[in-house]
Design an enzyme around this catalytic site. Structure first.
Site, PDB file in Angstrom:
ATOM      1  N   ASP A  36     -33.218 -95.832  72.745  1.00  0.00           N
ATOM      2  CA  ASP A  36     -32.528 -94.797  73.403  1.00  0.00           C
ATOM      3  C   ASP A  36     -32.309 -95.125  74.887  1.00  0.00           C
ATOM      4  OD1 ASP A  36     -34.991 -94.329  74.676  1.00  0.00           O
ATOM      5  OD2 ASP A  36     -35.298 -92.361  73.974  1.00  0.00           O
ATOM      6  N   GLU A  38     -34.763 -95.720  77.041  1.00  0.00           N
ATOM      7  CA  GLU A  38     -35.776 -95.587  78.121  1.00  0.00           C
ATOM      8  C   GLU A  38     -36.374 -96.849  78.578  1.00  0.00           C
ATOM      9  OE1 GLU A  38     -38.705 -92.880  77.168  1.00  0.00           O
ATOM     10  OE2 GLU A  38     -37.530 -91.076  77.100  1.00  0.00           O
ATOM     11  N   ARG A  94     -25.314 -96.048 100.619  1.00  0.00           N
ATOM     12  CA  ARG A  94     -24.099 -95.747 101.147  1.00  0.00           C
ATOM     13  C   ARG A  94     -23.995 -93.943 101.212  1.00  0.00           C
ATOM     14  NH1 ARG A  94     -19.685 -99.713  98.463  1.00  0.00           N
ATOM     15  NH2 ARG A  94     -21.063 -99.109  96.809  1.00  0.00           N
ATOM     16  N   HIS A 128     -27.468-100.451 104.315  1.00  0.00           N
ATOM     17  CA  HIS A 128     -25.982 -99.893 104.819  1.00  0.00           C
ATOM     18  C   HIS A 128     -25.996 -98.775 106.057  1.00  0.00           C
ATOM     19  CE1 HIS A 128     -21.785 -98.698 104.781  1.00  0.00           C
ATOM     20  NE2 HIS A 128     -22.166 -97.377 104.789  1.00  0.00           N
ATOM     21  N   LYS A 189     -10.647 -98.596 109.282  1.00  0.00           N
ATOM     22  CA  LYS A 189     -10.385 -98.720 107.894  1.00  0.00           C
ATOM     23  C   LYS A 189     -10.884 -97.426 107.227  1.00  0.00           C
ATOM     24  CE  LYS A 189     -14.086 -99.221 104.556  1.00  0.00           C
ATOM     25  NZ  LYS A 189     -15.127 -99.851 104.067  1.00  0.00           N
ATOM     26  N   ASP A 215     -19.983-108.144 107.139  1.00  0.00           N
ATOM     27  CA  ASP A 215     -20.377-106.814 106.563  1.00  0.00           C
ATOM     28  C   ASP A 215     -21.683-106.997 106.038  1.00  0.00           C
ATOM     29  OD1 ASP A 215     -19.821-104.131 106.078  1.00  0.00           O
ATOM     30  OD2 ASP A 215     -18.008-104.618 104.879  1.00  0.00           O
TER      31      ASP A 215
HETATM   32  C1  R5P Z   1     -19.015 -99.594 103.528  1.00  0.00           C
HETATM   33  O1  R5P Z   1     -18.879 -98.996 104.682  1.00  0.00           O
HETATM   34  C2  R5P Z   1     -19.740-100.900 103.539  1.00  0.00           C
HETATM   35  O2  R5P Z   1     -20.299-101.305 104.583  1.00  0.00           O
HETATM   36  C3  R5P Z   1     -18.798-101.857 102.807  1.00  0.00           C
HETATM   37  O3  R5P Z   1     -17.757-102.193 103.833  1.00  0.00           O
HETATM   38  C4  R5P Z   1     -18.334-101.763 101.333  1.00  0.00           C
HETATM   39  O4  R5P Z   1     -19.298-100.779 100.721  1.00  0.00           O
HETATM   40  C5  R5P Z   1     -17.950-102.680 100.688  1.00  0.00           C
HETATM   41  O5  R5P Z   1     -17.485-102.172  99.460  1.00  0.00           O
HETATM   42  P1  R5P Z   1     -16.005-102.986  98.757  1.00  0.00           P
HETATM   43  O6  R5P Z   1     -16.323-104.109  98.719  1.00  0.00           O
HETATM   44  O7  R5P Z   1     -15.951-102.106  97.529  1.00  0.00           O
HETATM   45  O8  R5P Z   1     -15.143-102.484  99.600  1.00  0.00           O
END
Ligand code: R5P
Length: 310
Positions: A36, A38, A94, A128, A189, A215
């Site tokens: 199932d 688990e 996030r 994050h 962004k 990033d």
């Molecule tokens: C968001 O603020 C994170 O720092 C990354 O920029 C983001 O999660 C990246 O996700 P994606 O590749 O889907 O844009």
């Protein structure tokens, strides 16, 4: 207490590499999957041990998370002396606030679940949000892979600029910039959906300069794609490199990034990455960083330079 590296199923090669660096044998946790769906892990004997449970919670995030919680509980019930969850990529980070009415604060829920599972301490790499430390009811060590990645990026071309693809990455970009002795530019962004973002403006001098876009993570690749487009649209040199600690590379991310004019995309093995999925992908290991941190914690020594800068 004996040192024990216990490997969940999320990234066994990383757990193996950490154990090798510490000159010990990793103990693979056994995982039975019920019809199932688990999960039923088994950790073997851990009584009195100083256990480091290696389980990043990348995709499939919820399965890896539940496995982590069950492994920690199994260690607690098995009488482990100390349990440290080593979660280099911490999923749900996030979701650190409610973006809209009706949402949950996912990172808090996950942090609470981890505390409730019996883990005494958490190790993460470039989470994050650094607010994770305040959300967790257990000591949380936030390591950074930026020095590892910056070393792999060097030498950077003359006149290069570090680019944060959104405001949230500005602090990370400053860390790269100080190590590489470069200026910083920041893209503005807006996230539209989980896989779509919009970016048109950039603050900072980018004209004719090679960009190093940094990033914490690449998920769908939408953020990096938008940043590359903004950099080029504002006259940046067509020599772009990308560095991100966590390469989730979900869905069409590899082909999306592969179609961009990017020299290479650098990431780490915090998650199991399929290097063959993208010719431009280069992977550096965070195993030495994690092994160093685990060794120091086992000996009750400070982590100092391994931690994210305040
Ligand atoms: C968001 O603020 C994170 O720092 C990354 O920029 C983001 O999660 C990246 O996700 P994606 O590749 O889907 O844009």
């Amino acid at each position: 207490m004996g040192l024990r590296i216990l490997a969940g199923t999320a990234n066994r090669p990383l757990a193996d590499a950490i154990a090798r660096a510490l000159r010990t044998e990793p103990v693979p946790g056994e995982l039975e999957r019920f019809p199932d769906g688990e999960l039923r892990p088994n950790v073997g004997p851990v009584r009195g041990d100083d256990v480091y449970l290696v389980q990043p919670t990348g995709p499939p995030v919820s399965d890896h998370l539940i496995e982590l919680l069950l492994l920690a509980d199994a260690c607690r019930r098995g009488g482990a002396g100390r349990i440290t969850a080593v979660v280099p990529y911490f999923g749900y980070a996030r979701q650190d606030r409610r973006g809209r009415a009706g949402e949950a604060v996912g990172s808090r829920v996950v942090a609470d679940a981890l505390c409730g599972s019996g883990a005494h301490r958490l190790i993460v790499v470039d989470p994050h949000t650094t607010a994770l430390e305040a959300m967790c009811g257990i000591p949380t060590e936030m390591l950074t892979a930026v020095p590892v990645l910056a070393r792999a990026l060097a030498p950077v071309p003359d006149g290069a600029v570090v680019v944060a693809p959104d405001l949230g990455a500005a602090k990370l970009a400053e860390h790269y910039a100080s190590l590489l002795r470069l200026p910083v530019a920041v893209v503005r962004k807006t996230r539209l959906t989980g896989s779509a973002v919009q970016a048109e403006e950039i603050a900072g001098d980018i004209a004719d300069r090679p960009a190093v876009i940094v990033d914490d993570m690449i998920s769908t690749g939408a953020t990096i794609e938008a940043a590359v487009r903004v950099v080029l649209a504002h006259g940046g040199a067509p020599d772009v490199v990308v560095a991100a600690t966590h390469g989730l590379l979900v869905g069409a991310a590899a082909s999306r990034l592969g179609s961009l004019a990017v020299r290479h995309v650098l990431t780490t093995d915090s998650l199991a990455v399929d290097q063959a999925s993208m010719p431009a992908l280069r992977v550096v290991s965070v195993a030495p960083l994690l092994a160093d941190a685990i060794g120091r914690l086992h000996r009750d020594q400070p982590l100092g330079d391994l931690l994210i800068r305040a």
